[in-house]
Design a protein around this motif. Structure first.
Motif, PDB file in Angstrom:
ATOM      1  N   ASP A   1       9.144  54.361   4.004  1.00 17.22           N
ATOM      2  CA  ASP A   1       9.172  55.169   2.407  1.00 17.22           C
ATOM      3  C   ASP A   1       9.171  54.104   2.005  1.00 17.22           C
ATOM      4  O   ASP A   1       8.930  54.090   0.605  1.00 17.22           O
TER       5      ASP A   1
ATOM      6  N   LEU B   1      12.774  61.955  -0.881  1.00 19.67           N
ATOM      7  CA  LEU B   1      11.838  62.549   0.273  1.00 19.67           C
ATOM      8  C   LEU B   1      11.031  61.112   1.108  1.00 19.67           C
ATOM      9  O   LEU B   1      10.220  60.828   0.126  1.00 19.67           O
ATOM     10  N   CYS B   2      11.056  60.945   2.396  1.00 20.79           N
ATOM     11  CA  CYS B   2      10.397  59.420   2.197  1.00 20.79           C
ATOM     12  C   CYS B   2       8.591  60.393   3.406  1.00 20.79           C
ATOM     13  O   CYS B   2       8.909  61.270   4.247  1.00 20.79           O
ATOM     14  N   LEU B   3       7.801  60.103   3.076  1.00 23.04           N
ATOM     15  CA  LEU B   3       5.712  60.448   3.113  1.00 23.04           C
ATOM     16  C   LEU B   3       5.664  59.911   3.716  1.00 23.04           C
ATOM     17  O   LEU B   3       4.524  60.429   4.098  1.00 23.04           O
ATOM     18  N   ASP B   4       6.178  58.332   3.915  1.00 25.25           N
ATOM     19  CA  ASP B   4       5.387  58.080   5.260  1.00 25.25           C
ATOM     20  C   ASP B   4       4.931  58.957   6.276  1.00 25.25           C
ATOM     21  O   ASP B   4       4.238  57.866   7.878  1.00 25.25           O
TER      22      ASP B   4
ATOM     23  N   GLU C   1       6.742  61.930   9.363  1.00 26.72           N
ATOM     24  CA  GLU C   1       7.668  63.115   9.451  1.00 26.72           C
ATOM     25  C   GLU C   1       8.585  62.745  10.940  1.00 26.72           C
ATOM     26  O   GLU C   1       8.210  61.998  12.538  1.00 26.72           O
TER      27      GLU C   1
ATOM     28  N   TYR D   1      10.023  65.865   7.380  1.00 31.83           N
ATOM     29  CA  TYR D   1      10.372  64.670   6.395  1.00 31.83           C
ATOM     30  C   TYR D   1      11.565  64.088   5.892  1.00 31.83           C
ATOM     31  O   TYR D   1      12.226  65.433   5.790  1.00 31.83           O
TER      32      TYR D   1
ATOM     33  N   TRP E   1      17.112  58.342   7.359  1.00 29.09           N
ATOM     34  CA  TRP E   1      16.639  58.716   7.881  1.00 29.09           C
ATOM     35  C   TRP E   1      17.693  56.561   8.683  1.00 29.09           C
ATOM     36  O   TRP E   1      17.638  56.214   9.665  1.00 29.09           O
TER      37      TRP E   1
END
Length: 166
Positions: free
Chosen positions: A56, A125-128, A130, A136, A142
């Protein structure tokens, strides 16, 4: 969204993992219970690897419900009939494993996750990274993944323990 419930759910599953690991004798910790199975030590290492935070560092506001994938995550990871091979990045090493070391890592991860819940906005939304087949996930999703994934492997530890004690 109820942060207190999420925090309690994660705390409970981690406490149960820590308690069961502490109760398992070191001589059983690295014993292979049956063909194509991990040892309890390997399962513990896998839990430690998979729970050391969430991806995140880059986030954005979600344009969907923050918990849209929660039920799918639960159905996948709590169904013990579904099997999947662990990604090489989270595959544990071969034995031997030191129980105390892994218990300390899992305790540290529990604190890290509790701080994430307390200090961060969980709707983003965590973009690091998928999630396979889902895309995502939000921080909330998560964290639910960590919880249900850990529960799955707690069930696996109990199964291995029962097999070794028979």
């Amino acid at each position: 969204m109820e942060k207190a419930q999420l925090s309690q759910d994660i705390s409970n599953v981690f406490d149960e993992v820590i308690d069961i690991l502490n109760a398992i004798p070191q001589d059983l910790f690295n014993k292979v219970p049956f063909e194509d199975s991990w040892t309890i030590g390997q399962v513990a290492e896998h839990i430690a690897i998979c729970s050391r935070g969430i991806p995140d560092s880059h986030v954005k506001e979600a344009e969907r419900p923050y918990d849209e994938n929660e039920e799918a995550l639960k159905s996948i990871f709590l169904d013990m009939n579904q099997k999947a091979k662990a990604d090489p990045a989270v595959t544990p090493h071969l034995p031997p494993h030191q129980k105390e070391n892994l218990v300390e890592k899992i305790k540290a991860n529990k604190i890290l996750l509790a701080n994430t819940i307390k200090d961060k906005e969980l709707l983003q939304l965590c973009l690091d990274m998928e999630f396979p087949f889902m895309g995502y996930l939000t921080r909330y999703e998560w964290l639910r993944f960590v919880q249900v994934h850990t529960q799955r492997h707690l069930n696996q530890i109990k199964n291995i323990q029962a097999h070794l004690l028979n």
